[in-house]
Scaffold this motif. Sequence first.
Motif, PDB file in Angstrom:
ATOM      1  N   PRO A 229     -26.103  13.435 -32.417  1.00 58.50           N
ATOM      2  CA  PRO A 229     -25.873  12.514 -33.540  1.00 58.50           C
ATOM      3  C   PRO A 229     -24.720  11.554 -33.301  1.00 58.50           C
ATOM      4  O   PRO A 229     -24.771  10.404 -33.760  1.00 58.50           O
ATOM      5  N   LEU A 230     -23.676  11.983 -32.584  1.00 54.72           N
ATOM      6  CA  LEU A 230     -22.569  11.063 -32.319  1.00 54.72           C
ATOM      7  C   LEU A 230     -23.046   9.867 -31.505  1.00 54.72           C
ATOM      8  O   LEU A 230     -22.729   8.712 -31.819  1.00 54.72           O
ATOM      9  N   VAL A 231     -23.800  10.122 -30.445  1.00 54.19           N
ATOM     10  CA  VAL A 231     -24.287   9.031 -29.601  1.00 54.19           C
ATOM     11  C   VAL A 231     -25.239   8.135 -30.387  1.00 54.19           C
ATOM     12  O   VAL A 231     -25.176   6.902 -30.310  1.00 54.19           O
ATOM     13  N   GLU A 232     -26.127   8.740 -31.180  1.00 55.94           N
ATOM     14  CA  GLU A 232     -27.073   7.940 -31.974  1.00 55.94           C
ATOM     15  C   GLU A 232     -26.347   7.055 -32.983  1.00 55.94           C
ATOM     16  O   GLU A 232     -26.722   5.888 -33.179  1.00 55.94           O
ATOM     17  N   LEU A 233     -25.319   7.592 -33.630  1.00 55.51           N
ATOM     18  CA  LEU A 233     -24.584   6.808 -34.621  1.00 55.51           C
ATOM     19  C   LEU A 233     -23.769   5.708 -33.953  1.00 55.51           C
ATOM     20  O   LEU A 233     -23.643   4.604 -34.497  1.00 55.51           O
ATOM     21  N   MET A 234     -23.214   5.979 -32.786  1.00 50.41           N
ATOM     22  CA  MET A 234     -22.476   4.947 -32.067  1.00 50.41           C
ATOM     23  C   MET A 234     -23.399   3.827 -31.604  1.00 50.41           C
ATOM     24  O   MET A 234     -22.994   2.675 -31.512  1.00 50.41           O
ATOM     25  N   ALA A 235     -24.641   4.177 -31.286  1.00 51.47           N
ATOM     26  CA  ALA A 235     -25.594   3.182 -30.801  1.00 51.47           C
ATOM     27  C   ALA A 235     -26.137   2.299 -31.918  1.00 51.47           C
ATOM     28  O   ALA A 235     -26.679   1.220 -31.652  1.00 51.47           O
ATOM     29  N   ASP A 236     -25.984   2.743 -33.166  1.00 55.99           N
ATOM     30  CA  ASP A 236     -26.544   2.027 -34.309  1.00 55.99           C
ATOM     31  C   ASP A 236     -25.428   1.256 -35.009  1.00 55.99           C
ATOM     32  O   ASP A 236     -24.707   1.791 -35.838  1.00 55.99           O
ATOM     33  N   PHE A 237     -25.285  -0.030 -34.685  1.00 52.15           N
ATOM     34  CA  PHE A 237     -24.188  -0.819 -35.246  1.00 52.15           C
ATOM     35  C   PHE A 237     -24.374  -1.061 -36.739  1.00 52.15           C
ATOM     36  O   PHE A 237     -23.436  -1.465 -37.423  1.00 52.15           O
ATOM     37  N   GLY A 238     -25.566  -0.807 -37.249  1.00 50.44           N
ATOM     38  CA  GLY A 238     -25.801  -0.941 -38.685  1.00 50.44           C
ATOM     39  C   GLY A 238     -25.487   0.315 -39.468  1.00 50.44           C
ATOM     40  O   GLY A 238     -25.601   0.333 -40.692  1.00 50.44           O
ATOM     41  N   SER A 239     -25.092   1.373 -38.766  1.00 47.80           N
ATOM     42  CA  SER A 239     -24.853   2.657 -39.438  1.00 47.80           C
ATOM     43  C   SER A 239     -23.514   2.707 -40.156  1.00 47.80           C
ATOM     44  O   SER A 239     -23.288   3.588 -40.988  1.00 47.80           O
ATOM     45  N   ASN A 240     -22.612   1.770 -39.848  1.00 42.11           N
ATOM     46  CA  ASN A 240     -21.235   1.822 -40.354  1.00 42.11           C
ATOM     47  C   ASN A 240     -20.538   3.115 -39.957  1.00 42.11           C
ATOM     48  O   ASN A 240     -19.606   3.564 -40.627  1.00 42.11           O
ATOM     49  N   MET A 241     -21.021   3.733 -38.878  1.00 46.80           N
ATOM     50  CA  MET A 241     -20.452   4.990 -38.418  1.00 46.80           C
ATOM     51  C   MET A 241     -19.979   4.907 -36.963  1.00 46.80           C
ATOM     52  O   MET A 241     -19.631   5.918 -36.372  1.00 46.80           O
ATOM     53  N   VAL A 242     -19.984   3.704 -36.394  1.00 40.61           N
ATOM     54  CA  VAL A 242     -19.625   3.574 -34.979  1.00 40.61           C
ATOM     55  C   VAL A 242     -18.189   4.045 -34.747  1.00 40.61           C
ATOM     56  O   VAL A 242     -17.910   4.860 -33.862  1.00 40.61           O
ATOM     57  N   ASP A 243     -17.256   3.553 -35.556  1.00 35.95           N
ATOM     58  CA  ASP A 243     -15.847   3.913 -35.373  1.00 35.95           C
ATOM     59  C   ASP A 243     -15.620   5.402 -35.588  1.00 35.95           C
ATOM     60  O   ASP A 243     -14.966   6.075 -34.783  1.00 35.95           O
ATOM     61  N   LYS A 244     -16.166   5.911 -36.691  1.00 35.59           N
ATOM     62  CA  LYS A 244     -15.944   7.322 -37.014  1.00 35.59           C
ATOM     63  C   LYS A 244     -16.496   8.226 -35.916  1.00 35.59           C
ATOM     64  O   LYS A 244     -15.847   9.188 -35.489  1.00 35.59           O
ATOM     65  N   SER A 245     -17.704   7.939 -35.469  1.00 39.08           N
ATOM     66  CA  SER A 245     -18.326   8.759 -34.436  1.00 39.08           C
ATOM     67  C   SER A 245     -17.538   8.680 -33.133  1.00 39.08           C
ATOM     68  O   SER A 245     -17.348   9.694 -32.441  1.00 39.08           O
ATOM     69  N   ALA A 246     -17.064   7.489 -32.797  1.00 44.07           N
ATOM     70  CA  ALA A 246     -16.310   7.321 -31.557  1.00 44.07           C
ATOM     71  C   ALA A 246     -14.993   8.077 -31.604  1.00 44.07           C
ATOM     72  O   ALA A 246     -14.576   8.677 -30.599  1.00 44.07           O
ATOM     73  N   TYR A 247     -14.339   8.094 -32.753  1.00 47.62           N
ATOM     74  CA  TYR A 247     -13.078   8.826 -32.844  1.00 47.62           C
ATOM     75  C   TYR A 247     -13.292  10.336 -32.740  1.00 47.62           C
ATOM     76  O   TYR A 247     -12.490  11.033 -32.134  1.00 47.62           O
ATOM     77  N   VAL A 248     -14.365  10.833 -33.330  1.00 45.45           N
ATOM     78  CA  VAL A 248     -14.677  12.259 -33.158  1.00 45.45           C
ATOM     79  C   VAL A 248     -14.938  12.547 -31.680  1.00 45.45           C
ATOM     80  O   VAL A 248     -14.429  13.521 -31.116  1.00 45.45           O
TER      81      VAL A 248
END
Length: 352
Positions: A229-248
């Motif tokens: 899920p971290l990689v998928e969320l980072m790959a989806d720039f529309g998720s608004n989760m790129v930063d959060k996932s990358a920091y985790v």
Amino acid sequence: MEMEKSKNFTYMGRTFSDLSVGDNSAAFSDCNSDRSGEFPTTSTHSRRLLLACASDNSDELIHQLVSDLQSCSIEEQKQAAMEIRLLAKNKSENRLKIAKAGAVKPLISLLSSSDLQLQEYGVTAILNLSLCDENKELIASSGAIKPLVRALRIGNSTAKENAACALLRLSQVEENKMAIGRSGAIPLLVNLLENGGFRGKKDASTALYTLCSVKENKIKAVHAGIMKPLVELMADFGSNMVDKSAYVLSLLVSVPEARTALVDEGGIPVLVEIIEVGSQRQKEIAVAILLQICEDSVAYRTMVAREGAIPPLVALSQSGTNRAKQKAETLIEFLRQPRSGNAAARGSDVSA
């Protein structure tokens, strides 16, 4: 307990490591009181509650509600838990009053209720009480962690989200992190990160970020499948989760299991793309992660170079933040001399 050794900063009442990737506090939204529905404004209970919130003396109502929590009637328990939740939500000084009145243990008992609405009200009341720093130790020592994890497993969507927030609050006490990890919370938080709604994903990522400052919890998260899920969320720039996932992810890659899982899940192309098209902050965290995984692995350097990382890294070294420029320059040197690692680094390629 093995902890990361790095510069710290304070956010949401606790100390975070900056992991040499800049101020990551802005990546995480504060987990404040619940966002559940309120009482109908015409109800008698609502008028009573509004008066109590407006008054400086809510002690009598609080003691009555604590008594009602232990009623034989589920409806009375629900009403009491809901009113306590709202008293704690709307007036910060009530949080300490409610805890001192003895509400914590009867509220915890509601977390194991088979009535999912009653469980939700109990979880949310505990969350709101945990917003008071003085209450965190009492809540944890009263046995809230395992019931909160149970609510995270079987509760309705609101209970799961609020249980994640409550566990985040309790994890701000350093001594609770391993207990929460060992209670089975991490696989459930990973599941919420993967399958929850937007709020659930945000709450899960923030809780995981807090918990994964402990090495034991990092490994649990990797074994629970967090990398996908971290990689998928980072790959989806529309998720608004790129930063959060990358920091985790930046916390996790300090352990070899996480680096292997990151590569297996296709994380390298995603990180290179972030360096190409992400925001300045996203580029900075992405280059920091790639630098961590390439530092001791010739094999990973080769993979990163083959993904075409050098041109965007050169651009970042010229136009990024000072921290990003430095890391980009260091990584470029690694990639241009992929065989320059020492014998130990070359030997690590087999396990990498």
